[in-house]
Motif scaffolding. Sequence first.
Motif, PDB file in Angstrom:
ATOM      1  N   VAL A 273      -2.284  -6.518  -4.049  1.00 16.90           N
ATOM      2  CA  VAL A 273      -1.097  -5.854  -3.233  1.00 16.90           C
ATOM      3  C   VAL A 273       0.112  -5.965  -4.085  1.00 16.90           C
ATOM      4  CG1 VAL A 273       0.478  -6.178  -1.313  1.00 16.90           C
ATOM      5  CG2 VAL A 273      -2.040  -6.370  -0.948  1.00 16.90           C
TER       6      VAL A 273
ATOM      7  N   ASN B 191      -6.761  -3.395   9.594  1.00 19.59           N
ATOM      8  CA  ASN B 191      -6.356  -3.185   8.490  1.00 19.59           C
ATOM      9  C   ASN B 191      -6.272  -4.091   7.225  1.00 19.59           C
ATOM     10  OD1 ASN B 191      -5.491  -0.514   9.222  1.00 19.59           O
ATOM     11  ND2 ASN B 191      -3.500  -1.288  10.148  1.00 19.59           N
ATOM     12  N   LEU B 192      -6.289  -5.376   7.583  1.00 17.53           N
ATOM     13  CA  LEU B 192      -6.613  -6.398   6.669  1.00 17.53           C
ATOM     14  C   LEU B 192      -7.871  -6.106   5.998  1.00 17.53           C
ATOM     15  CD1 LEU B 192      -5.188  -9.015   5.545  1.00 17.53           C
ATOM     16  CD2 LEU B 192      -6.468 -10.290   7.217  1.00 17.53           C
TER      17      LEU B 192
ATOM     18  N   VAL C 132      -2.998  -1.697  -3.881  1.00 13.90           N
ATOM     19  CA  VAL C 132      -2.633  -1.035  -2.535  1.00 13.90           C
ATOM     20  C   VAL C 132      -1.056  -1.130  -2.938  1.00 13.90           C
ATOM     21  CG1 VAL C 132      -2.071  -1.553  -0.124  1.00 13.90           C
ATOM     22  CG2 VAL C 132      -4.262  -2.324  -1.197  1.00 13.90           C
TER      23      VAL C 132
ATOM     24  N   LEU D 230       5.180  -6.046  -0.890  1.00 15.89           N
ATOM     25  CA  LEU D 230       4.892  -6.731   0.355  1.00 15.89           C
ATOM     26  C   LEU D 230       6.171  -6.590   1.167  1.00 15.89           C
ATOM     27  CD1 LEU D 230       2.750  -8.028   2.305  1.00 15.89           C
ATOM     28  CD2 LEU D 230       3.571 -10.270   1.214  1.00 15.89           C
TER      29      LEU D 230
ATOM     30  N   LEU E  29      -0.327  -6.972   9.718  1.00 21.32           N
ATOM     31  CA  LEU E  29      -1.510  -6.230   9.752  1.00 21.32           C
ATOM     32  C   LEU E  29      -2.365  -6.644  10.969  1.00 21.32           C
ATOM     33  CD1 LEU E  29      -2.317  -6.079   5.910  1.00 21.32           C
ATOM     34  CD2 LEU E  29      -1.422  -4.232   7.243  1.00 21.32           C
TER      35      LEU E  29
ATOM     36  N   MET F  77      -4.962 -11.885   1.502  1.00 20.44           N
ATOM     37  CA  MET F  77      -4.520 -11.073   0.644  1.00 20.44           C
ATOM     38  C   MET F  77      -4.345 -11.287  -0.740  1.00 20.44           C
ATOM     39  SD  MET F  77      -1.464  -8.971   2.596  1.00 20.44           S
ATOM     40  CE  MET F  77      -1.182  -9.256   4.447  1.00 20.44           C
TER      41      MET F  77
ATOM     42  N   ASN G  12       1.739  -0.706  -1.454  1.00 24.71           N
ATOM     43  CA  ASN G  12       2.716  -1.154  -0.174  1.00 24.71           C
ATOM     44  C   ASN G  12       2.010  -1.563   0.850  1.00 24.71           C
ATOM     45  OD1 ASN G  12       5.073  -0.182  -1.644  1.00 24.71           O
ATOM     46  ND2 ASN G  12       4.199   1.783  -1.331  1.00 24.71           N
ATOM     47  N   VAL G  13       2.423  -2.907   1.380  1.00 27.13           N
ATOM     48  CA  VAL G  13       1.887  -3.500   2.562  1.00 27.13           C
ATOM     49  C   VAL G  13       2.806  -3.768   3.391  1.00 27.13           C
ATOM     50  CG1 VAL G  13       0.250  -5.218   3.666  1.00 27.13           C
ATOM     51  CG2 VAL G  13      -0.367  -4.049   1.548  1.00 27.13           C
ATOM     52  N   THR G  14       2.981  -3.380   4.615  1.00 22.41           N
ATOM     53  CA  THR G  14       4.038  -3.736   5.648  1.00 22.41           C
ATOM     54  C   THR G  14       3.174  -4.636   6.640  1.00 22.41           C
ATOM     55  OG1 THR G  14       5.303  -1.978   5.364  1.00 22.41           O
ATOM     56  CG2 THR G  14       5.926  -3.067   7.230  1.00 22.41           C
TER      57      THR G  14
ATOM     58  N   LEU H  59      -7.846  -4.031   3.184  1.00 21.04           N
ATOM     59  CA  LEU H  59      -7.437  -4.319   1.540  1.00 21.04           C
ATOM     60  C   LEU H  59      -8.448  -4.680   0.729  1.00 21.04           C
ATOM     61  CD1 LEU H  59      -4.487  -6.444   2.694  1.00 21.04           C
ATOM     62  CD2 LEU H  59      -4.419  -3.948   1.867  1.00 21.04           C
TER      63      LEU H  59
END
Length: 102
Positions: free
Chosen positions: A68, A59-60, A48, A71, A55, A95, A50-52, A63
């Motif tokens: 990731v 959405n978690l 992944v 972050l 979450l 994550m 990009n993760v913002t 993943l």
Amino acid sequence: SKLPQTSLVFSLPEEILKTIFSLLPQSDIITMATTCKSMAEFVNRNFVPNVTLPLSNHNLRKLDRRYVLSLKSTFNIMALQKYRKCEYLRNLEKMCLIRLQN
């Protein structure tokens, strides 16, 4: 132009490919995903970009053990460290961050 869909790189075991990709910068991994359909599927299955945070749980789950690479957060993570029972930090623990690049 896109490469043939049957690239020799996919004759390697997936764990070897993951190891090779772990040595690449995030921008190269994203670029590799544009070279052919098989490479895009490999990258999307394992990484992944990009993760913002924060979450949602939904959405978690998306993943799903993918690595990731980047972050970001709308919260100060350091300020939240003392609140171990915080859902925000529990989500971080779920994550796969071992290949985090920034």
